[in-house]
Structures are given as structure tokens and as C-alpha cells.
Design an enzyme around this catalytic site. Structure first.
Site, short mmCIF file in Angstrom:
data_model
loop_
_atom_site.label_atom_id
_atom_site.label_comp_id
_atom_site.label_asym_id
_atom_site.label_seq_id
_atom_site.Cartn_x
_atom_site.Cartn_y
_atom_site.Cartn_z
N SER A 218 0.84 -1.21 0.00
CA SER A 218 0.00 0.00 0.00
C SER A 218 0.87 1.25 0.00
O SER A 218 1.83 1.35 0.77
CB SER A 218 -0.92 0.01 1.22
N GLU B 179 2.65 6.02 2.93
CA GLU B 179 3.12 5.18 4.03
C GLU B 179 4.38 4.42 3.63
O GLU B 179 5.03 3.80 4.45
CB GLU B 179 2.05 4.22 4.51
#
Length: 320
Positions: free
Chosen positions: A243, A313
Site C-alpha cells: 500500500s 506510508e
């Protein structure tokens, strides 16, 4: 300093250690792309593959003493390394010794690949790590990120965290001392631990597992692999870093990107996955510049349509 000068300085700085660095094992101007799940990244000035926790600690200590910048690379997930690479020393953590005791206590060096540890514990009939099958990570990376996964099947209603089976770990602290710390020190959060805020390095970890039926554990492995495989592109075919963006106020970034109609959008050989809009994949020859441009495009689109600021992230490491 040239790569050769850096290597010489590291060897000299480690001379007083109990296990000094071997100059022959220091690779100069070594490409890093093969050591990341994204298969992207320029060279390290010097690369060392640390085979033990002691060697990992020695290399970091030597770099500090020599005034050389350093970076520890695990399995290479969750990072994007710049096309110009990383200056100084990169230590690839391959310290993978681990043991399973009769009482379910599992000790592992931090470079152990989680999938190997999961399989070993499942075969021995110990439960607690089976939820994390298929997630690319080392033990050190699992603690750094407080590894988590929605499990068990079929409800998928609870997020399981590695913190739940964590007992303690040995670290090389930012100040230079080796010590054993517990969960209070780690400060486990969602995608967050003390390691995001201090330059401590995990050398080894201890987990406490519970006895279970191996047949049931293997069933969980199969269910989790199937569920994950239906929602994430296969790394073997389409490399990625996992992600890219953090959740925003509980809203998945992938949903926002998808609603902007960006699945399949690409810059060069970097593409927003058709399967999961919060994953960018390498179609074969993507550069870090391609990925950064695609990240910026997704951020701009979500900002314009929804007013949200997407925050990566994935760590952007090195020189771009």
C-alpha cells in the site's frame, strides 16, 4: 568519499570489535533493485549482507564511529529507493537464526523472513503467526510496522497485530547500547512503533505462541493466502511496495483513488493496479521517478475531488 574509501573506513572502525568486518564481503556500488519488492532502486555505495545479529550490530556501530551514513534493508517491502541509490552503507539484514521451544516461546533474529517463521511454527503446532502468511516482511520489519492482517476467515472483522504475540526484543539502541526491551518500550500502534521515531534497530525478537491443531493452522494459511491473493497483485508478476498511502480518518486511500477513475493509470512503467488502487505496480522497467510522478498525480486527483491530502506510508529512501 568513494565507495572504496567508505569500505576501508568501515573495516578500520570495526577492527576493535569482537567480529570485525571482512573487507571482501563489502560490495561496492551495488544495485539495490534486486533487494526490493518493487524491483526499483539505484546503487548503494557499499552493501553488506549481515548474516548474524552480531554482524548487523557491528556494521552499524562501525558506520557511526566512522561518520558514515547507514541504512538497514530487510526484505525491501514498503520502500521506494531512489534512482540514484543510497550514499554510505546499506546493510541487508539476512540474520535468520531462529528456535522454537517446547513451551511455545519463539526466538528469532530480525532478518528471518516472516513466511519461513510462520511455516515453521505452524508445522510445529504453535498458533499466533499464521495470520501473517503471504505478507512480505522480515521479523524486524514486522515489529517496525506492527504487522497486521484482517483474520480469521470468513468474517474478517478483526485486525490481528503482531504485538499480540510479542514478548520482547533485543535492540541496538540509538545511543549505541544493546538491550532487551518489552512492549511498553515499543509503543505499538497502527502502522507505528518507537522505531519510526528513533534510530533503534531490532537485532532479535521473542514471541509467545499457543498450542493448536496443525491441520487447523494450515487451513488458516490457505484461507489467508487465497483472500489476500484475490485482493493484491502478485509480486512475482507485478512487483510493488504494498500500500502506497495511509488511511485518512478511517477511509481507505484506495477507495478514493478508485473513485477518481485511476485504476490502470500509468506513468512510464509504473501503474496504479487494476486490482487495488492503493498499490502501484512495476510493469517491468519502472523507475523511482515514474513512481514519484504517479504518486503526485494520485495525490492531486484526490485533493481536487475530495479535498483530502494523501500521505505516503511507503518510505522514500536515498537520492531521487
Amino acid at each position: 568519499m568513494t565507495p572504496a574509501q567508505i569500505a576501508d573506513a568501515l573495516v578500520a572502525a570495526s577492527a576493535s570489535e569482537s567480529t570485525p568486518l571482512d573487507r571482501r564481503r563489502l560490495q561496492l556500488s551495488a544495485p539495490l533493485a534486486p533487494y526490493t519488492t518493487f524491483r526499483i532502486g539505484g546503487p548503494a555505495d557499499v552493501l553488506l549482507e549481515a548474516q548474524t545479529a552480531d554482524e548487523l550490530a557491528t556494521a552499524i556501530t562501525a558506520a557511526k564511529q566512522a561518520g558514515i551514513s547507514w541504512f538497514v534493508l530487510g526484505l525491501g517491502a514498503n520502500v521506494l529507493i531512489g534512482d540514484r541509490g543510497i550514499r554510505g552503507l546499506v546493510i541487508r539484514n539476512a540474520a535468520a537464526a531462529h528456535t522454537i521451544s517446547d513451551d511455545g516461546t519463539v526466538w528469532s533474529e530480525s532478518g528471518t523472513i516472516m513466511q519461513e517463521l510462520v511455516l515453521d511454527t505452524v508445522r510445529a503446532g504453535w498458533s499466533g503467526l499464521e495470520h501473517y502468511i503471504g505478507i512480505p516482511s522480515t521479523v524486524g520489519g514486522a515489529l517496525w510496522q506492527n504487522l497486521h492482517f484482517l483474520s480469521p476467515a470468513p468474517e474478517r472483522e478483526r485486525t490481528m497485530f503482531i504485538a499480540e504475540v510479542f514478548a520482547s526484543c533485543e535492540i541496538l539502541a540509538e545511543e549505541g547500547d544493546r538491550k532487551v526491551v518489552d512492549a511498553d518500550y515499543i509503543q505499538f500502534g497502527y502502522d507505528d512503533t518507537v522505531f519510526h521515531h528513533r534510530r533503534d534497530v531490532v537485532l532479535s525478537a521473542t514471541f509467545q505462541l499457543t498450542k493448536a491443531d496443525p491441520a487447523r493452522l494450515h487451513q488458516i494459511l490457505q484461507e489467508n493466502l487465497s483472500w489476500r491473493g484475490s485482493r493484491h497483485p502478485w509480486l512475482q508478476v507485478h512487483p510493488s511496495a504494498g500500500s502506497i498511502f495511509k488511511k485518512i480518518e478511517g477511509v481507505g486511500a484506495g477507495r478514493l483513488i478508485d473513485q477518481c477513475g485511476l485504476k490502470g493509470f500509468r506513468v512510464g512503467d509504473a501503474q496504479i493496479s487494476h486490482i487495488h488502487a492503493n498499490i502501484l505496480v512495476n510493469l517491468g522497467h519502472a523507475t523511482a521517478a515514474d513512481v514519484r510522478a504517479l504518486v503526485a498525480h494520485a495525490q492531486a486527483a484526490v485533493k481536487e475531488r475530495f479535498g483530502y491530502e494523501l500521505q505516503p506510508e511507503v518510505g522514500f529512501i536515498g537520492e531521487f
